[in-house]
Design an enzyme around this catalytic site. Structure first.
Site, PDB file in Angstrom:
ATOM      1  N   SER A  48     -17.547   7.930 -19.477  1.00  0.00           N
ATOM      2  CA  SER A  48     -18.532   6.885 -19.181  1.00  0.00           C
ATOM      3  C   SER A  48     -19.044   6.176 -20.435  1.00  0.00           C
ATOM      4  O   SER A  48     -19.480   6.815 -21.397  1.00  0.00           O
ATOM      5  CB  SER A  48     -19.714   7.545 -18.452  1.00  0.00           C
ATOM      6  OG  SER A  48     -20.848   6.725 -18.556  1.00  0.00           O
ATOM      7  N   GLY A  49     -19.049   4.846 -20.376  1.00  0.00           N
ATOM      8  CA  GLY A  49     -19.605   4.067 -21.480  1.00  0.00           C
ATOM      9  C   GLY A  49     -21.108   4.279 -21.591  1.00  0.00           C
ATOM     10  O   GLY A  49     -21.644   4.422 -22.692  1.00  0.00           O
ATOM     11  N   LEU A  50     -21.778   4.332 -20.433  1.00  0.00           N
ATOM     12  CA  LEU A  50     -23.221   4.549 -20.446  1.00  0.00           C
ATOM     13  C   LEU A  50     -23.552   5.902 -21.087  1.00  0.00           C
ATOM     14  O   LEU A  50     -24.408   5.999 -21.968  1.00  0.00           O
ATOM     15  CB  LEU A  50     -23.764   4.504 -19.004  1.00  0.00           C
ATOM     16  CG  LEU A  50     -25.210   4.963 -18.817  1.00  0.00           C
ATOM     17  CD1 LEU A  50     -26.171   4.077 -19.598  1.00  0.00           C
ATOM     18  CD2 LEU A  50     -25.602   4.974 -17.330  1.00  0.00           C
ATOM     19  N   ASP A  60     -25.971   0.643 -23.735  1.00  0.00           N
ATOM     20  CA  ASP A  60     -24.632   0.492 -23.137  1.00  0.00           C
ATOM     21  C   ASP A  60     -24.229  -0.974 -23.212  1.00  0.00           C
ATOM     22  O   ASP A  60     -23.981  -1.619 -22.193  1.00  0.00           O
ATOM     23  CB  ASP A  60     -24.718   0.991 -21.681  1.00  0.00           C
ATOM     24  CG  ASP A  60     -23.361   0.983 -20.990  1.00  0.00           C
ATOM     25  OD1 ASP A  60     -22.327   0.891 -21.684  1.00  0.00           O
ATOM     26  OD2 ASP A  60     -23.345   1.054 -19.749  1.00  0.00           O
ATOM     27  N   ASP A  87     -13.910   4.688 -19.163  1.00  0.00           N
ATOM     28  CA  ASP A  87     -14.642   3.476 -18.793  1.00  0.00           C
ATOM     29  C   ASP A  87     -14.489   2.543 -19.994  1.00  0.00           C
ATOM     30  O   ASP A  87     -15.224   2.658 -20.978  1.00  0.00           O
ATOM     31  CB  ASP A  87     -16.111   3.869 -18.557  1.00  0.00           C
ATOM     32  CG  ASP A  87     -17.025   2.667 -18.462  1.00  0.00           C
ATOM     33  OD1 ASP A  87     -16.516   1.532 -18.336  1.00  0.00           O
ATOM     34  OD2 ASP A  87     -18.252   2.876 -18.516  1.00  0.00           O
ATOM     35  N   ASP A  89     -15.075  -0.609 -20.455  1.00  0.00           N
ATOM     36  CA  ASP A  89     -15.879  -1.842 -20.446  1.00  0.00           C
ATOM     37  C   ASP A  89     -14.968  -3.048 -20.166  1.00  0.00           C
ATOM     38  O   ASP A  89     -14.233  -3.037 -19.210  1.00  0.00           O
ATOM     39  CB  ASP A  89     -16.663  -1.982 -21.766  1.00  0.00           C
ATOM     40  CG  ASP A  89     -17.760  -0.924 -21.896  1.00  0.00           C
ATOM     41  OD1 ASP A  89     -18.107  -0.317 -20.868  1.00  0.00           O
ATOM     42  OD2 ASP A  89     -18.268  -0.694 -23.011  1.00  0.00           O
ATOM     43  N   GLU A 116     -13.576  -3.817 -16.697  1.00  0.00           N
ATOM     44  CA  GLU A 116     -14.405  -4.566 -15.746  1.00  0.00           C
ATOM     45  C   GLU A 116     -14.354  -6.060 -16.067  1.00  0.00           C
ATOM     46  O   GLU A 116     -14.209  -6.441 -17.234  1.00  0.00           O
ATOM     47  CB  GLU A 116     -15.845  -4.031 -15.762  1.00  0.00           C
ATOM     48  CG  GLU A 116     -16.572  -4.178 -17.083  1.00  0.00           C
ATOM     49  CD  GLU A 116     -17.806  -3.271 -17.193  1.00  0.00           C
ATOM     50  OE1 GLU A 116     -17.657  -2.033 -17.105  1.00  0.00           O
ATOM     51  OE2 GLU A 116     -18.910  -3.807 -17.364  1.00  0.00           O
ATOM     52  N   LYS A 122     -20.675  -6.605 -23.059  1.00  0.00           N
ATOM     53  CA  LYS A 122     -21.206  -6.434 -21.709  1.00  0.00           C
ATOM     54  C   LYS A 122     -22.543  -5.711 -21.736  1.00  0.00           C
ATOM     55  O   LYS A 122     -22.990  -5.231 -22.784  1.00  0.00           O
ATOM     56  CB  LYS A 122     -20.212  -5.689 -20.819  1.00  0.00           C
ATOM     57  CG  LYS A 122     -19.575  -4.471 -21.389  1.00  0.00           C
ATOM     58  CD  LYS A 122     -20.349  -3.169 -21.401  1.00  0.00           C
ATOM     59  CE  LYS A 122     -21.139  -2.844 -20.193  1.00  0.00           C
ATOM     60  NZ  LYS A 122     -20.882  -1.460 -19.710  1.00  0.00           N
ATOM     61  N   ASN A 124     -24.879  -2.895 -19.117  1.00  0.00           N
ATOM     62  CA  ASN A 124     -24.729  -2.016 -17.968  1.00  0.00           C
ATOM     63  C   ASN A 124     -25.015  -2.787 -16.676  1.00  0.00           C
ATOM     64  O   ASN A 124     -25.933  -3.611 -16.609  1.00  0.00           O
ATOM     65  CB  ASN A 124     -25.689  -0.818 -18.098  1.00  0.00           C
ATOM     66  CG  ASN A 124     -25.439   0.188 -17.000  1.00  0.00           C
ATOM     67  OD1 ASN A 124     -25.969   0.060 -15.897  1.00  0.00           O
ATOM     68  ND2 ASN A 124     -24.596   1.168 -17.284  1.00  0.00           N
ATOM     69  N   SER A 125     -24.245  -2.485 -15.658  1.00  0.00           N
ATOM     70  CA  SER A 125     -24.321  -3.241 -14.402  1.00  0.00           C
ATOM     71  C   SER A 125     -25.673  -3.119 -13.723  1.00  0.00           C
ATOM     72  O   SER A 125     -26.029  -3.948 -12.888  1.00  0.00           O
ATOM     73  CB  SER A 125     -23.241  -2.736 -13.443  1.00  0.00           C
ATOM     74  OG  SER A 125     -21.983  -2.870 -14.036  1.00  0.00           O
ATOM     75  N   ARG A 161     -11.960  -3.117 -12.441  1.00  0.00           N
ATOM     76  CA  ARG A 161     -13.286  -2.974 -11.817  1.00  0.00           C
ATOM     77  C   ARG A 161     -13.825  -4.355 -11.471  1.00  0.00           C
ATOM     78  O   ARG A 161     -13.920  -5.231 -12.349  1.00  0.00           O
ATOM     79  CB  ARG A 161     -14.194  -2.238 -12.796  1.00  0.00           C
ATOM     80  CG  ARG A 161     -15.666  -2.304 -12.485  1.00  0.00           C
ATOM     81  CD  ARG A 161     -16.362  -1.228 -13.304  1.00  0.00           C
ATOM     82  NE  ARG A 161     -17.751  -1.492 -13.537  1.00  0.00           N
ATOM     83  CZ  ARG A 161     -18.540  -0.711 -14.260  1.00  0.00           C
ATOM     84  NH1 ARG A 161     -18.044   0.383 -14.836  1.00  0.00           N
ATOM     85  NH2 ARG A 161     -19.802  -1.003 -14.436  1.00  0.00           N
ATOM     86  N   HIS A 192     -17.731  -2.038  -7.467  1.00  0.00           N
ATOM     87  CA  HIS A 192     -19.025  -1.523  -7.903  1.00  0.00           C
ATOM     88  C   HIS A 192     -20.149  -2.194  -7.122  1.00  0.00           C
ATOM     89  O   HIS A 192     -20.024  -3.360  -6.712  1.00  0.00           O
ATOM     90  CB  HIS A 192     -19.199  -1.773  -9.403  1.00  0.00           C
ATOM     91  CG  HIS A 192     -20.124  -0.789 -10.048  1.00  0.00           C
ATOM     92  ND1 HIS A 192     -20.563   0.341  -9.433  1.00  0.00           N
ATOM     93  CD2 HIS A 192     -20.690  -0.771 -11.302  1.00  0.00           C
ATOM     94  CE1 HIS A 192     -21.364   1.010 -10.244  1.00  0.00           C
ATOM     95  NE2 HIS A 192     -21.454   0.363 -11.389  1.00  0.00           N
TER      96      HIS A 192
HETATM   97  C1  SPV Z   1     -20.610   3.904 -16.802  1.00  0.00           C
HETATM   98  O1  SPV Z   1     -20.646   5.079 -16.456  1.00  0.00           O
HETATM   99  O2  SPV Z   1     -20.786   3.558 -17.964  1.00  0.00           O
HETATM  100  C2  SPV Z   1     -20.321   2.878 -15.824  1.00  0.00           C
HETATM  101  C3  SPV Z   1     -20.694   3.111 -14.471  1.00  0.00           C
HETATM  102  O3  SPV Z   1     -19.860   1.862 -16.207  1.00  0.00           O
HETATM  103  S1  SPV Z   1     -22.224   2.398 -14.241  1.00  0.00           S
HETATM  104  O4  SPV Z   1     -23.136   2.888 -15.230  1.00  0.00           O
HETATM  105  O5  SPV Z   1     -22.584   2.824 -12.912  1.00  0.00           O
HETATM  106  O6  SPV Z   1     -22.063   0.983 -14.335  1.00  0.00           O
HETATM  107 MG    MG Z   2     -19.825   1.621 -18.157  1.00  0.00          MG
END
Ligand code: SPV
Ligand code: MG
Length: 545
Positions: A48-50, A60, A87, A89, A116, A122, A124-125, A161, A192
């Site tokens: 996970s990027g986050l 993130d 992940d 990005d 994505e 980017k 975080n979503s 994504r 997502h």
């Molecule tokens: C992450 O885990 O970094 C993701 C998923 O991209 S989310 O945080 O849900 O966007």
């Molecule tokens: Mg991410």
């Protein structure tokens, strides 16, 4: 292993993506969390990027570089067997950056990457999702194609994504994009959503049918029962951030508790034991490898030190402590001895005490007691530690000081039993009763030394064996079969009526009498033992030389 089970990590990830069952992968953000995920039973890891940004303490928003991510993934991949889906990005740039990313991931056995359709850098979503611009569809398709064209391993997976629902574009746009990405060669689609209900994801899944594997991230719509996903054409669920959140919650609690209580007593049982860390780190394997590749010389050798007697001849000095605790040249006699052992890598030392054991500094030694020390000789003290005997050991009196080379040469000598013999028969300063050694030959000072054997040890200066050729200093090396010979000799002597008064010299004589060879290591002085008051000053001078 089942012949259908893929061996490569990418093969395993592909099998998860294409599985007919609903599959799950779990977030990890470093080597240790990756191992924990694997041990829990998960078949795959979400890089996970986050979570990775969070564990670095940054946002993130591409604040960590892609190489920092790849470095971390390398630790995660090295520590586990299950596949990692990164992940990735936006692919950290355009098609060209994507190509390089895929190459570098493959080199580290990362099984796949999810990119994505947003713009670099980017965010975080779940932070201002609607405000985030989406990538141009064609440009993003080019990125997917470039990635697919640059992978060497056909099983390496690229998941596309779709962020259209996050950015507020609706299902139609999401499907249009998913279709384009599928056409461009994506191995799966991640749809997502940031809604608290799974409705839009389920609607998408319904419309998508089984066109290609479908992946979801139920972070916000977490309350949806898993069976709903199972029945909705979804292949893979990503639990995207639960390891880092668990770690943060636990660290916060523990840290606050310890700060408030200024103690760790109450938290100890609620945190992982240190051994758990060692086990995750594979410490046992390293110990084993050290045994194989790094076993220091003599590390298997043990020492037995006989130090039970009172040492009456030293008067008041031994009123409150045994001889070994007398200070000579700024250190106790025992410390001198232990330092010599340490210098030769002998770290397992058993000391047989008797008189005033409580006065002995036991750091670095194991102490055994001859409780009958006042009425018995050295042999009884030695017999106290027969169970500690080892196939490679030094047996010595505790009141010896000697130059380092003596122990070194003894350790380098071969022979099952080797006795250190001083070839100087007479020493006018000697205060004790010497153990005269009668050997097969006198010391040979030429370079062509022949093996010399001990025939007899005696306090008598002249015996039927002729004149002595030296004095035994009270130190022995016992190795291999020698241990058994010593044990047999002790057993034999136990039946003797004088057993309780016997010395180590009696033991050596018994071994020889049983036709076992005792080799001689000749030295010329360079040792001293402490028997009388005069020896204390001499020993002090000896340590200064
Ligand atoms: C992450 O885990 O970094 C993701 C998923 O991209 S989310 O945080 O849900 O966007
Ligand atoms: Mg991410």
């Amino acid at each position: 292993m089942n012949k259908d089970t893929p061996l490569t990590k990418s093969g395993k990830l592909r099998a998860l993506l294409e599985s007919s069952e609903l599959e799950f992968i779990m977030e990890a953000h470093n080597g240790i969390s990756a191992q924990i995920v694997e041990q829990a039973g998960f078949k795959g890891i979400w890089g996970s990027g986050l979570a990775m940004s969070a564990q670095f303490g940054v946002r993130d928003s591409n604040e960590i570089s892609w190489t920092q991510i790849v470095d971390m993934l390398e630790f995660m991949s090295d520590a586990t067997e299950i596949p990692i889906l990164l992940d990735g990005d936006t692919g950290y740039g355009n098609f060209n950056n994507m190509r390089r990313l895929v190459k570098k991931l493959e080199q580290r056995e990362i099984a796949g990457v999810c990119i994505e359709d947003k713009l670099f850098p980017k965010t975080n979503s779940f932070i201002d999702g609607e405000r985030q611009p989406l990538a141009d569809i064609d440009e993003f398709c080019g990125k997917i194609k470039a990635g697919k064209d640059s992978q060497d391993d056909p099983d390496f997976c690229i998941v596309a994504r779709v962020e259209a629902l996050i950015a507020g574009w609706g299902i139609k746009e999401a499907l249009r994009r998913a279709e384009a990405y599928h056409e461009a060669g994506a191995d799966g689609i991640l749809i997502h959503s940031k809604l608290s209900q799974a409705n839009e994801v389920l609607e998408f899944a319904h419309e998508w049918g089984n066109r290609s594997p479908l992946v979801i991230v139920p972070t916000i719509y977490y309350s949806t029962p898993t069976d709903i996903f199972r029945n909705a054409n979804i292949n893979l669920v990503i639990w995207a951030n639960h390891m880092v959140r668990a770690a943060v919650a636990s660290m916060e609690k523990i840290s606050t508790d310890i700060y408030a209580s200024e103690s760790v007593i109450d938290v100890e049982d609620n945190i992982a034991p240190v051994n758990k860390l060692f086990s995750l780190q594979g410490a046992a394997e390293l110990s084993e490898a050290q045994e194989r590749y790094l076993r220091p010389k003599n590390s298997e050798t043990r020492a037995i030190v006989l130090a039970a007697s009172h040492g009456h001849a030293l008067g008041e000095l031994t009123d409150d402590k045994p001889k070994v605790m007398l200070s000579v040249g700024g250190k106790t006699v025992l410390r001198h001895l232990l330092d010599e052992f340490k210098n030769q890598n002998i770290n397992k030392v058993t000391l047989v005490a008797g008189y005033k054991p409580e006065a002995i500094d036991t750091s670095g030694i194991e102490m055994k007691i001859n409780k009958d020390y006042a009425t018995t000789g050295e042999l009884v003290s030695l017999a106290v530690v027969v169970s500690e005997f080892h196939d490679d050991m030094i047996i010595t009196y505790g009141d010896l000081l000697f130059r380092s080379y003596i122990l070194r040469d003894l350790l380098e000598s071969d022979g099952e039993i080797v006795a250190v013999i001083d070839s100087t028969v007479e020493n006018e300063n000697y205060s004790g009763s010497p153990d005269y050694a009668y050997c097969s030959e006198e010391e040979d000072r030429t370079i062509f030394k022949r093996d010399v054997f001990l025939n007899h040890v005696s306090e008598e200066k002249n015996t039927s064996s002729g004149a002595p050729t030296g004095r035994w200093i009270g130190m022995l090396r016992v190795r291999g079969q020698g241990r058994q010979w010593i044990e047999e000799a002790i057993d034999k002597l136990k039946t003797h009526e004088n057993y309780r008064q016997m010395s180590l010299a009696d033991l050596l004589n018994q071994v020889i009498q049983q036709n076992h060879p005792v080799k001689v290591l000749y030295i010329n002085g360079h040792w001293i033992d402490i028997n009388a008051l005069a020896d204390i000053d001499r020993a002090g001078d000896f340590t200064k030389l």
